[in-house]
Design an enzyme around this catalytic site. Structure first.
Site, short mmCIF file in Angstrom:
data_model
loop_
_atom_site.label_atom_id
_atom_site.label_comp_id
_atom_site.label_asym_id
_atom_site.label_seq_id
_atom_site.Cartn_x
_atom_site.Cartn_y
_atom_site.Cartn_z
N VAL A 13 0.81 -1.22 0.00
CA VAL A 13 0.00 0.00 0.00
C VAL A 13 0.85 1.27 0.00
O VAL A 13 0.31 2.38 -0.09
CB VAL A 13 -1.00 0.04 1.19
CG1 VAL A 13 -2.03 -1.05 1.07
CG2 VAL A 13 -0.27 -0.01 2.52
N LYS A 15 3.89 1.63 2.25
CA LYS A 15 4.56 1.88 3.53
C LYS A 15 6.01 2.30 3.36
O LYS A 15 6.50 3.17 4.09
CB LYS A 15 4.54 0.62 4.41
CG LYS A 15 3.24 0.25 5.02
CD LYS A 15 3.40 -0.85 6.06
CE LYS A 15 4.13 -2.06 5.56
NZ LYS A 15 3.47 -2.75 4.45
N THR A 16 6.72 1.67 2.43
CA THR A 16 8.16 1.93 2.31
C THR A 16 8.41 3.34 1.78
O THR A 16 9.29 4.05 2.28
CB THR A 16 8.83 0.86 1.42
OG1 THR A 16 8.60 -0.43 2.02
CG2 THR A 16 10.33 1.09 1.30
N LYS A 32 13.75 -1.47 10.11
CA LYS A 32 12.72 -2.44 9.72
C LYS A 32 12.99 -3.69 10.57
O LYS A 32 13.91 -4.46 10.29
CB LYS A 32 12.85 -2.76 8.23
CG LYS A 32 11.95 -3.89 7.76
CD LYS A 32 10.71 -3.38 7.05
CE LYS A 32 9.93 -4.52 6.43
NZ LYS A 32 8.73 -4.05 5.75
N GLU A 99 9.46 0.66 10.33
CA GLU A 99 8.50 0.17 9.34
C GLU A 99 8.05 -1.24 9.67
O GLU A 99 8.87 -2.14 9.84
CB GLU A 99 9.12 0.20 7.93
CG GLU A 99 8.11 -0.23 6.87
CD GLU A 99 8.65 -0.22 5.45
OE1 GLU A 99 7.95 -0.73 4.56
OE2 GLU A 99 9.77 0.30 5.23
N GLY A 100 6.75 -1.42 9.75
CA GLY A 100 6.18 -2.74 10.01
C GLY A 100 6.22 -3.61 8.76
O GLY A 100 6.83 -3.27 7.75
#
Length: 202
Positions: A13, A15-16, A32, A99-100
């Site tokens: 979506v 995130k990165t 991460k 970051e998940g």
């Protein structure tokens, strides 16, 4: 010093890219905790290539798994079990962007999910991207974080979808940092432009 946890309503979506923008905006460190697959060009490598801040430090993954799957399954293929006690936040005096992996309830093992990595003092930024079902996924994510008492903000990713975004904002009441448009490409200059736009709302 602030700590920001970047999560998404699903995988892929944005995130990165959002993590890169926030890392650039705050000249933050990046971490991460769990990387599944793409080890030769991981999310850490991607963020490193997208930012121009020389102040940022890129901290090593607690777990670097070989297969692009849910961490619990990828770890099983690698013959290990993820131990949440081994996932230790790196020591830094700088702001930290974390970051998940996927969404909040992505399993790490038989008991823990990504949600268990989010500490009470973290600011949580949810990345939402429009697709059929994204309203439900976004509101479920935001409601779970609200129940846990987190400080939450939203970033929309991709082309604007007005009715989707309006109902998410009305029903959640969560502040929006901004939107990352469907750009033809992302490089350091594009990331810097977004960092300048987002900085005041972080």
């Amino acid at each position: 010093m602030k700590k920001y946890f970047i999560t998404g309503i699903s995988t892929e979506v944005g995130k990165t890219v959002a993590s890169a923008i926030i890392t650039e905006a705050l000249e933050a460190d990046y971490w991460k905790p769990v990387q599944s697959g793409d080890l030769k060009y991981s999310d850490t490598h991607k963020v490193q290539n997208l930012i121009s801040s020389s102040r940022s430090v890129f901290h090593e993954n607690s777990y670097a798994l070989n297969t692009p799957m849910s961490p619990h399954a990828s770890a099983e293929i690698d013959g290990i079990t993820i131990d949440i006690n081994e996932i230790k936040e790196p020591s830094t005096q700088n702001n930290l962007v974390i970051e998940g992996a996927g969404g909040l309830l992505v399993p790490l093992n038989n008991e823990n999910t990504i949600l268990d990595l989010i500490q009470p003092d973290y600011k949580v930024i949810v990345v939402s991207r429009h697709y059929l079902g994204s309203i439900n996924h976004t509101l479920l994510t935001l409601n779970l974080l609200k129940e846990k008492g987190f400080d939450i903000s939203l970033v929309f990713s991709g082309n604007e979808h007005k009715t989707t975004e309006e109902i998410i904002q009305k029903m959640s009441g969560i502040p929006v940092i901004g939107r990352i448009e469907e750009e033809p490409y992302f490089d350091q200059n594009v990331i810097k432009e977004y960092a300048d736009k987002f900085r005041d709302k972080l």
